[in-house]
Design an enzyme around this catalytic site. Sequence first.
Site, PDB file in Angstrom:
ATOM      1  N   ASN A  45      -9.553  23.667   9.062  1.00 43.39           N
ATOM      2  CA  ASN A  45     -10.673  24.588   8.832  1.00 43.39           C
ATOM      3  C   ASN A  45     -11.014  24.487   7.346  1.00 43.39           C
ATOM      4  O   ASN A  45     -10.285  25.008   6.509  1.00 43.39           O
ATOM      5  CB  ASN A  45     -10.240  26.022   9.205  1.00 43.39           C
ATOM      6  N   LYS A  98     -13.440  25.793   5.788  1.00 45.14           N
ATOM      7  CA  LYS A  98     -14.092  26.987   5.229  1.00 45.14           C
ATOM      8  C   LYS A  98     -15.316  26.561   4.410  1.00 45.14           C
ATOM      9  O   LYS A  98     -16.034  25.651   4.824  1.00 45.14           O
ATOM     10  CB  LYS A  98     -13.078  27.804   4.414  1.00 45.14           C
ATOM     11  N   HIS A 131     -12.651  34.078  13.453  1.00 45.84           N
ATOM     12  CA  HIS A 131     -11.711  33.916  12.336  1.00 45.84           C
ATOM     13  C   HIS A 131     -11.618  35.232  11.553  1.00 45.84           C
ATOM     14  O   HIS A 131     -12.620  35.947  11.417  1.00 45.84           O
ATOM     15  CB  HIS A 131     -12.179  32.778  11.415  1.00 45.84           C
ATOM     16  N   GLU A 143     -11.610  35.895   8.520  1.00 40.67           N
ATOM     17  CA  GLU A 143     -12.569  36.047   7.414  1.00 40.67           C
ATOM     18  C   GLU A 143     -13.937  36.471   7.944  1.00 40.67           C
ATOM     19  O   GLU A 143     -14.672  37.200   7.275  1.00 40.67           O
ATOM     20  CB  GLU A 143     -12.653  34.739   6.608  1.00 40.67           C
ATOM     21  N   GLY A 160      -4.049  31.962   3.453  1.00 42.27           N
ATOM     22  CA  GLY A 160      -4.393  31.683   2.060  1.00 42.27           C
ATOM     23  C   GLY A 160      -3.506  32.402   1.055  1.00 42.27           C
ATOM     24  O   GLY A 160      -3.808  32.435  -0.135  1.00 42.27           O
ATOM     25  N   SER A 208      -1.271  29.485   6.001  1.00 41.94           N
ATOM     26  CA  SER A 208      -0.439  28.772   5.021  1.00 41.94           C
ATOM     27  C   SER A 208       0.423  27.667   5.642  1.00 41.94           C
ATOM     28  O   SER A 208       1.556  27.455   5.216  1.00 41.94           O
ATOM     29  CB  SER A 208       0.419  29.765   4.224  1.00 41.94           C
TER      30      SER A 208
HETATM   31  P1  PGA Z   1      -4.720  28.655   5.133  1.00 41.02           P
HETATM   32  O1  PGA Z   1      -5.918  29.095   6.109  1.00 41.02           O
HETATM   33  O2  PGA Z   1      -4.022  27.490   5.828  1.00 41.02           O
HETATM   34  O3  PGA Z   1      -5.373  28.245   3.859  1.00 41.02           O
HETATM   35  O4  PGA Z   1      -3.819  29.834   5.007  1.00 41.02           O
HETATM   36  C1  PGA Z   1      -5.753  29.119   7.502  1.00 41.02           C
HETATM   37  C2  PGA Z   1      -7.007  29.626   8.166  1.00 41.02           C
HETATM   38  O5  PGA Z   1      -7.621  30.567   7.652  1.00 41.02           O
HETATM   39  O6  PGA Z   1      -7.441  29.096   9.218  1.00 41.02           O
END
Ligand code: PGA
Length: 251
Positions: free
Chosen positions: A9, A11, A95, A97, A173, A213
């Site tokens: 992803n 983003k 998601h 976010e 994140g 993460s």
């Molecule tokens: P991250 O994001 O691996 O940077 O923690 C995962 C996600 O939001 O899909």
Amino acid sequence: MRKPLIAGNWKMFKSLDEVGTFADDFIPGVSDIKDTDILICPPYVYIQALAQACEGSPVMVGAQNVFWEDQGAYTAEISAPMLKSIGADYAILGHSERRQFFSETDETVNKRLFASLKADLVPIVCVGETLGQRESGKTFEVIGSQIRQGLKGLSTEMSATLVIAYEPVWAIGTGKTATPEIAQEVHAYIRKVITDLFGSQIAQGMRILYGGSVKGENIDALMAKDDIDGALVGGASLEAASFERILRFKG
Ligand code: PGA
């Protein structure tokens, strides 16, 4: 058996030039990978270019969201048939976010789910609890409700291609990964909810991804768990070498 799916992803990252450089570095290196599905979900504006670059390779391309109407006066929205027509095969829905910053709810996830399936996009429905919800013992309640509401009205037949991603909000994140044990416990619970909804055959075939993460250092232990069938990877999918390391998990 469930074929693992590792999805990147991206983003809101990368310029068009950087997408080209990534494709040149990444695609030749992973062309031998056959036993894991590989997916990248870039920003909408790069889907077509990335899908063209991935043609003839095992790398698939997806979107980070879809709007629920096929067309109409909805300024700035992008529909599922549009995404399908430029080479997207999957769509990430709900998601955290989107839920946190753009008022996404289980109801809107549900509308996007039906639109995706109608356009033959494989939906990846994201669920996950916040730190506060976990600390107050509400994890299963929250996840169960997100799944039941998000998948409301879905028939057993329609649920066959669906993918679920468990992404604890406190692990996205932040560098804090759920331990493989914590993730496995929630994944097993998700499979139980899916069994209740659609029966054990669908539940046993459904891929449940972990996200939050994920990186080269923790993917092997996560993938060794029975109910973890892949990963949704943010930060570590932006660089070809680190994403390839994740794709070459052992477990
Ligand atoms: P991250 O994001 O691996 O940077 O923690 C995962 C996600 O939001 O899909």
